[in-house]
Design a protein around this motif. Structure first.
Motif, PDB file in Angstrom:
ATOM      1  N   LEU B  30       2.864  10.666   2.453  1.00  0.00           N
ATOM      2  CA  LEU B  30       2.981  11.964   3.135  1.00  0.00           C
ATOM      3  C   LEU B  30       1.639  12.669   3.298  1.00  0.00           C
ATOM      4  CD1 LEU B  30       5.126  13.910   4.331  1.00  0.00           C
ATOM      5  CD2 LEU B  30       5.192  15.040   2.112  1.00  0.00           C
ATOM      6  N   PHE B  31       0.779  12.512   2.307  1.00  0.00           N
ATOM      7  CA  PHE B  31      -0.502  13.203   2.370  1.00  0.00           C
ATOM      8  C   PHE B  31      -1.667  12.289   2.761  1.00  0.00           C
ATOM      9  CE2 PHE B  31       2.092  16.147   0.074  1.00  0.00           C
ATOM     10  CZ  PHE B  31       1.667  17.371   0.557  1.00  0.00           C
ATOM     11  N   SER B  32      -1.353  11.140   3.349  1.00  0.00           N
ATOM     12  CA  SER B  32      -2.456  10.319   3.857  1.00  0.00           C
ATOM     13  C   SER B  32      -3.134  11.105   4.973  1.00  0.00           C
ATOM     14  CB  SER B  32      -1.924   8.978   4.360  1.00  0.00           C
ATOM     15  OG  SER B  32      -1.274   9.158   5.599  1.00  0.00           O
ATOM     16  N   PRO B  33      -4.461  10.949   5.108  1.00  0.00           N
ATOM     17  CA  PRO B  33      -5.197  11.809   6.046  1.00  0.00           C
ATOM     18  C   PRO B  33      -4.632  11.791   7.461  1.00  0.00           C
ATOM     19  CG  PRO B  33      -6.724  10.577   4.683  1.00  0.00           C
ATOM     20  CD  PRO B  33      -5.351  10.055   4.360  1.00  0.00           C
ATOM     21  N   ALA B  34      -4.229  10.642   7.962  1.00  0.00           N
ATOM     22  CA  ALA B  34      -3.767  10.599   9.351  1.00  0.00           C
ATOM     23  C   ALA B  34      -2.371  11.182   9.490  1.00  0.00           C
ATOM     24  CB  ALA B  34      -3.794   9.164   9.854  1.00  0.00           C
ATOM     25  N   GLY B  35      -1.612  11.136   8.423  1.00  0.00           N
ATOM     26  CA  GLY B  35      -0.324  11.813   8.435  1.00  0.00           C
ATOM     27  C   GLY B  35       0.748  11.130   9.254  1.00  0.00           C
ATOM     28  N   GLY B  36       0.490   9.940   9.717  1.00  0.00           N
ATOM     29  CA  GLY B  36       1.505   9.243  10.504  1.00  0.00           C
ATOM     30  C   GLY B  36       1.464   9.649  11.958  1.00  0.00           C
ATOM     31  N   PRO B  37       2.116   8.878  12.790  1.00  0.00           N
ATOM     32  CA  PRO B  37       2.000   9.085  14.232  1.00  0.00           C
ATOM     33  C   PRO B  37       2.509  10.442  14.712  1.00  0.00           C
ATOM     34  CG  PRO B  37       3.605   7.349  13.709  1.00  0.00           C
ATOM     35  CD  PRO B  37       2.906   7.697  12.449  1.00  0.00           C
ATOM     36  N   ALA B  38       3.431  11.040  13.980  1.00  0.00           N
ATOM     37  CA  ALA B  38       4.013  12.288  14.475  1.00  0.00           C
ATOM     38  C   ALA B  38       3.297  13.526  13.942  1.00  0.00           C
ATOM     39  CB  ALA B  38       5.488  12.342  14.107  1.00  0.00           C
ATOM     40  N   ALA B  39       2.099  13.330  13.391  1.00  0.00           N
ATOM     41  CA  ALA B  39       1.456  14.450  12.689  1.00  0.00           C
ATOM     42  C   ALA B  39       1.046  15.586  13.624  1.00  0.00           C
ATOM     43  CB  ALA B  39       0.232  13.952  11.930  1.00  0.00           C
ATOM     44  N   ARG B  40       0.347  15.268  14.690  1.00  0.00           N
ATOM     45  CA  ARG B  40      -0.259  16.322  15.506  1.00  0.00           C
ATOM     46  C   ARG B  40       0.804  17.025  16.363  1.00  0.00           C
ATOM     47  NH1 ARG B  40      -2.259  16.155  20.280  1.00  0.00           N
ATOM     48  NH2 ARG B  40      -1.639  13.993  20.304  1.00  0.00           N
ATOM     49  N   GLY B  41       0.910  18.331  16.207  1.00  0.00           N
ATOM     50  CA  GLY B  41       1.865  19.084  17.001  1.00  0.00           C
ATOM     51  C   GLY B  41       3.311  18.882  16.604  1.00  0.00           C
ATOM     52  N   ALA B  42       3.542  18.203  15.492  1.00  0.00           N
ATOM     53  CA  ALA B  42       4.917  17.898  15.108  1.00  0.00           C
ATOM     54  C   ALA B  42       5.596  19.053  14.396  1.00  0.00           C
ATOM     55  CB  ALA B  42       4.952  16.653  14.229  1.00  0.00           C
ATOM     56  N   GLY B  43       4.840  20.107  14.111  1.00  0.00           N
ATOM     57  CA  GLY B  43       5.444  21.250  13.441  1.00  0.00           C
ATOM     58  C   GLY B  43       5.739  20.953  11.989  1.00  0.00           C
ATOM     59  N   GLU B 229       1.995  22.285  -6.014  1.00  0.00           N
ATOM     60  CA  GLU B 229       2.752  21.060  -5.744  1.00  0.00           C
ATOM     61  C   GLU B 229       1.831  19.858  -5.569  1.00  0.00           C
ATOM     62  OE1 GLU B 229       6.826  22.397  -3.557  1.00  0.00           O
ATOM     63  OE2 GLU B 229       5.016  22.436  -2.341  1.00  0.00           O
ATOM     64  N   LEU B 230       0.686  20.080  -4.919  1.00  0.00           N
ATOM     65  CA  LEU B 230      -0.279  18.984  -4.752  1.00  0.00           C
ATOM     66  C   LEU B 230      -0.738  18.467  -6.120  1.00  0.00           C
ATOM     67  CD1 LEU B 230      -2.383  20.531  -1.846  1.00  0.00           C
ATOM     68  CD2 LEU B 230      -0.794  18.605  -1.677  1.00  0.00           C
ATOM     69  N   ARG B 231      -0.918  19.392  -7.067  1.00  0.00           N
ATOM     70  CA  ARG B 231      -1.311  18.964  -8.408  1.00  0.00           C
ATOM     71  C   ARG B 231      -0.161  18.229  -9.098  1.00  0.00           C
ATOM     72  NH1 ARG B 231      -3.466  22.923 -13.136  1.00  0.00           N
ATOM     73  NH2 ARG B 231      -1.311  23.624 -13.014  1.00  0.00           N
ATOM     74  N   ARG B 232       1.029  18.773  -8.916  1.00  0.00           N
ATOM     75  CA  ARG B 232       2.216  18.160  -9.517  1.00  0.00           C
ATOM     76  C   ARG B 232       2.431  16.741  -8.985  1.00  0.00           C
ATOM     77  NH1 ARG B 232       7.738  21.690 -10.049  1.00  0.00           N
ATOM     78  NH2 ARG B 232       9.094  20.006 -10.779  1.00  0.00           N
ATOM     79  N   LEU B 233       2.069  16.525  -7.711  1.00  0.00           N
ATOM     80  CA  LEU B 233       2.221  15.200  -7.104  1.00  0.00           C
ATOM     81  C   LEU B 233       1.068  14.258  -7.468  1.00  0.00           C
ATOM     82  CD1 LEU B 233       3.452  16.413  -3.599  1.00  0.00           C
ATOM     83  CD2 LEU B 233       4.772  14.966  -5.182  1.00  0.00           C
ATOM     84  N   GLY B 234       0.122  14.765  -8.263  1.00  0.00           N
ATOM     85  CA  GLY B 234      -0.979  13.925  -8.714  1.00  0.00           C
ATOM     86  C   GLY B 234      -2.067  13.725  -7.671  1.00  0.00           C
ATOM     87  N   LEU B 235      -2.077  14.570  -6.646  1.00  0.00           N
ATOM     88  CA  LEU B 235      -3.062  14.394  -5.575  1.00  0.00           C
ATOM     89  C   LEU B 235      -4.380  15.090  -5.891  1.00  0.00           C
ATOM     90  CD1 LEU B 235      -0.463  14.972  -2.742  1.00  0.00           C
ATOM     91  CD2 LEU B 235      -1.736  12.841  -3.109  1.00  0.00           C
ATOM     92  N   THR B 236      -4.365  16.000  -6.849  1.00  0.00           N
ATOM     93  CA  THR B 236      -5.571  16.722  -7.231  1.00  0.00           C
ATOM     94  C   THR B 236      -5.363  17.273  -8.636  1.00  0.00           C
ATOM     95  OG1 THR B 236      -7.026  18.594  -6.711  1.00  0.00           O
ATOM     96  CG2 THR B 236      -4.691  18.900  -6.259  1.00  0.00           C
ATOM     97  N   ASP B 237      -6.475  17.561  -9.331  1.00  0.00           N
ATOM     98  CA  ASP B 237      -6.312  18.289 -10.594  1.00  0.00           C
ATOM     99  C   ASP B 237      -6.914  19.691 -10.497  1.00  0.00           C
ATOM    100  OD1 ASP B 237      -8.929  17.573 -10.490  1.00  0.00           O
ATOM    101  OD2 ASP B 237      -8.902  16.292 -12.286  1.00  0.00           O
ATOM    102  N   ARG B 238      -7.320  20.060  -9.277  1.00  0.00           N
ATOM    103  CA  ARG B 238      -7.910  21.402  -9.088  1.00  0.00           C
ATOM    104  C   ARG B 238      -6.874  22.351  -8.504  1.00  0.00           C
ATOM    105  NH1 ARG B 238     -13.078  21.840  -5.601  1.00  0.00           N
ATOM    106  NH2 ARG B 238     -12.879  23.915  -6.497  1.00  0.00           N
ATOM    107  N   LEU B 239      -7.088  23.620  -8.751  1.00  0.00           N
ATOM    108  CA  LEU B 239      -6.298  24.654  -8.073  1.00  0.00           C
ATOM    109  C   LEU B 239      -7.244  25.762  -7.632  1.00  0.00           C
ATOM    110  CD1 LEU B 239      -3.186  24.914 -10.434  1.00  0.00           C
ATOM    111  CD2 LEU B 239      -3.220  24.050  -8.082  1.00  0.00           C
ATOM    112  N   PRO B 240      -6.975  26.440  -6.529  1.00  0.00           N
ATOM    113  CA  PRO B 240      -7.869  27.522  -6.095  1.00  0.00           C
ATOM    114  C   PRO B 240      -7.523  28.843  -6.782  1.00  0.00           C
ATOM    115  CG  PRO B 240      -6.108  27.251  -4.491  1.00  0.00           C
ATOM    116  CD  PRO B 240      -5.853  26.231  -5.593  1.00  0.00           C
ATOM    117  N   ARG B 241      -8.495  29.727  -6.849  1.00  0.00           N
ATOM    118  CA  ARG B 241      -8.195  31.127  -7.206  1.00  0.00           C
ATOM    119  C   ARG B 241      -7.554  31.791  -6.000  1.00  0.00           C
ATOM    120  NH1 ARG B 241     -12.466  34.459  -7.628  1.00  0.00           N
ATOM    121  NH2 ARG B 241     -11.250  35.913  -8.867  1.00  0.00           N
ATOM    122  N   MET B 242      -6.469  32.510  -6.219  1.00  0.00           N
ATOM    123  CA  MET B 242      -5.800  33.216  -5.137  1.00  0.00           C
ATOM    124  C   MET B 242      -6.220  34.685  -5.162  1.00  0.00           C
ATOM    125  SD  MET B 242      -4.067  30.790  -3.719  1.00  0.00           S
ATOM    126  CE  MET B 242      -3.239  31.834  -2.528  1.00  0.00           C
TER     127      MET B 242
END
Lengths: 380, 380
Positions: B30-43, B229-242
């Motif tokens: 789901l979070f691969s950079p290209a996002g699959g063929p339906a990524a752009r404009g797919a809402g 959620e990105l951290r929970r999915l193991g995609l990053t260990d960082r979080l931003p300050r809000m």
């Protein structure tokens, strides 16, 4: 080369300059569906190998969604651009030309989307921008143009082009709108627009027909050129029919096609579709209609309003002129040749009628509210 | 569950309902950079595995560009959405809830972006929409709301929520804005907003801080939830300050954080930043600021105008309230912790000041024009 082709011009007809490329050097991965990691939100830079040098910085233009209105009918919603119209694709390229030649600024004659978009790209590039508008500037458009720091000059209509010419000659600003007796515009304009074809191709392949709101025909031609390039690159052997959707109040392309002329002049009747009103056409429009086996449809304000309302009731609030694509489809039909795309150029906020309040206040009691709900068929 | 959590509510504080997922079942691509063929404009459909069921049809919402304002400072331009604000992400999800429960229509209290967006998504789904606005509806907003066919009811301010409650109870319409004494809103609202975090992550990874225009705090929390959620999915260990960017004219979240409350009420002072004015906050805002190690910045109209002008001079014309993110960055600084993102929520067309004409006409002769050019420093 901002005044058409110097070799083929006759006294009253000037032909546009065409940009050509070494198509053999276009990377084969450019049209892969995923488009590479920088595809989404990357703006026209995504298509740099097929564009003039993008010397001016972008604002994430293009990459607009194709919304399915009904089975086989798609709306390419250009109101999702940086200044909420298709003009941003053109101005990214034309402002790049100004930066490329080292111009001290840009100048444009426009009463709406084109001027605001030019002002935005000039601001982004750190260049001054002069916008000649008509004398009756609606307040919303004044705010729009002024926000980007443009020098806004509302002058009498007939003075706009002579004054623009003087600003080009005396001040040296780069012109990003037309300077010639028949329309040629800026050579880089259709280059920006052709990316619409690339995006449609990635989303649904080559459609059977594309319905395009048409003023001077630059957008029409740009989209057509994009599809011809896809064929030239061996990505498809199909091409769409291009349907030019003009206002019946001024339809110079219809006249040029009917009479076999490269361009035509017409008188302008009153209309609310101010963004597609043109007293003169250019050769590009003729080429797109002729070579695609397309046609020109002329639409009165009633047809445009019906199409605008149809779009809004599907969740897309378009400017009246922007609804010409859908109005054209409803006028002549389509779809037998495959899916069709109607380009919607701009947002409903740009219309002149937006300044008029029509809804009446309601008192704060339940009886008053439920009367209004019943009138809308919502409450027994 | 459109009225907060029924179990934890006390007399004057209601806590929001939180949506949880089976994160182990999210497709790893789901979070691969290209996002699959339906990524752009797919809402938002692109992110369906991490969203509530998208039962209402989309309009190509989301996928907005991240524009680099200067090195390390990015603007997430939410004016590129279907109704030109971030609210479209929320309304795709809340209208889906209405469709999912079989409601006969939706109802919303709003004087601007939220109402227009709800009206658009209801129209797209074929549902009626009732919008309660304040009594002084600007003409442009009236046109905006009315275009989509909503029943627009301008009522006295204090009557809006009691009337909305009655429409929910008596007519059965599904509420897509808040109904509770402290803000809880619709549970699906932040679910739509969290997709902003996903998009930022694909574009630049996890930034050091995100500056968010803050009214009720739903957007602030949604973006925060997306990063968690990105951290929970193991995609990053960082979080931003809000960083919550409130109007100084009404800063209930600042009060809640300062006083250690789950939510707070404040008096509202006059301001032009009407889109972020809130007399009450909700617990979501406190969670985002506290758990991210963030902060609340309060901004006066002068700071907001300066940020709005700065954005416009970079080619991005934002609504005054939408510039609060950049105003917050300028007020407290940032960037030591990595790149920062300022969310810009909406377009300049939505401001009340847009109806005032300020530019003077110019006569059509060169002398008059060159005087104006000289005044702008453009011509010797």
């Amino acid at each position: 080369m901002t005044e058409g082709c110097p070799e083929t011009a006759t006294g009253d007809t000037v032909l546009p300059v065409e940009v050509d490329y070494d198509y053999g050097r276009v990377p084969s991965a450019l049209f892969s569906p995923a488009g590479g990691p920088a595809a989404r939100g990357a703006g026209l830079d995504r298509w740099a190998p097929l564009l003039p040098p993008l010397a001016a910085p972008g604002l994430g233009e293009g990459g607009t969604p194709l919304v399915e209105l009904e089975a086989g009918v798609y709306v390419k919603d250009e109101s999702r651009n940086p200044t909420w119209s298709h003009k941003d694709r053109l101005n990214r390229c034309t402002t790049s030309a100004a930066v490329g030649v080292g111009a001290p600024g840009i100048v444009v004659a426009s009463s709406g989307n084109h001027g605001a978009s030019a002002a935005a790209y000039a601001a982004r590039a750190g260049l001054p921008c002069v916008v000649f508008t008509g004398p009756d500037l609606p307040p919303a458009v004044d705010a729009f143009l002024g926000a980007y720091g443009a020098v806004v000059l509302p002058v009498p209509w007939e003075a706009r082009w002579p004054l623009m010419r003087q600003v080009v000659d005396r001040v040296g600003l780069h012109p990003v709108s037309n300077l010639t007796p028949t329309h040629t515009g800026h050579a880089f304009g259709p280059e920006g627009y052709k990316t619409i074809a690339y995006e449609i191709f990635l989303d649904i392949g080559v459609p059977g027909a594309v319905f395009v709101p048409t003023g001077y025909g630059e957008l029409l031609y740009g989209v057509w050129k994009g599809f011809t390039e896809l064929r030239r690159l061996g990505l498809t052997d199909r091409l769409p029919r291009m349907v030019a959707c003009e206002s019946a109040a001024a339809a110079p392309l219809a006249k040029a096609v009917r009479e076999g002329l490269p361009a035509a002049h017409v008188a302008v009747e009153p209309t609310d579709a101010y963004a597609i009103v043109a007293a003169v056409s250019g050769y590009r429009g003729v080429v797109a209609v002729r070579d695609s086996g397309g046609e020109v449809v002329t639409l009165d304000d009633g047809q445009l309003r019906a199409a605008r309302d149809e779009l809004a009731r599907a969740g897309l609030w378009a400017e009246l002129s922007a609804a010409a694509g859908l109005a054209g489809l409803r006028a002549v039909g389509g779809g037998a040749e495959g899916p069709v795309v109607c380009v919607s150029t701009s947002s409903g906020f740009k219309d002149r009628s937006v300044g008029t309040l029509t809804t009446e206040r309601v008192a704060g009691d339940w009886e008053s509210v439920s009367r209004r709900l019943r009138a809308a068929g919502l409450h027994g």
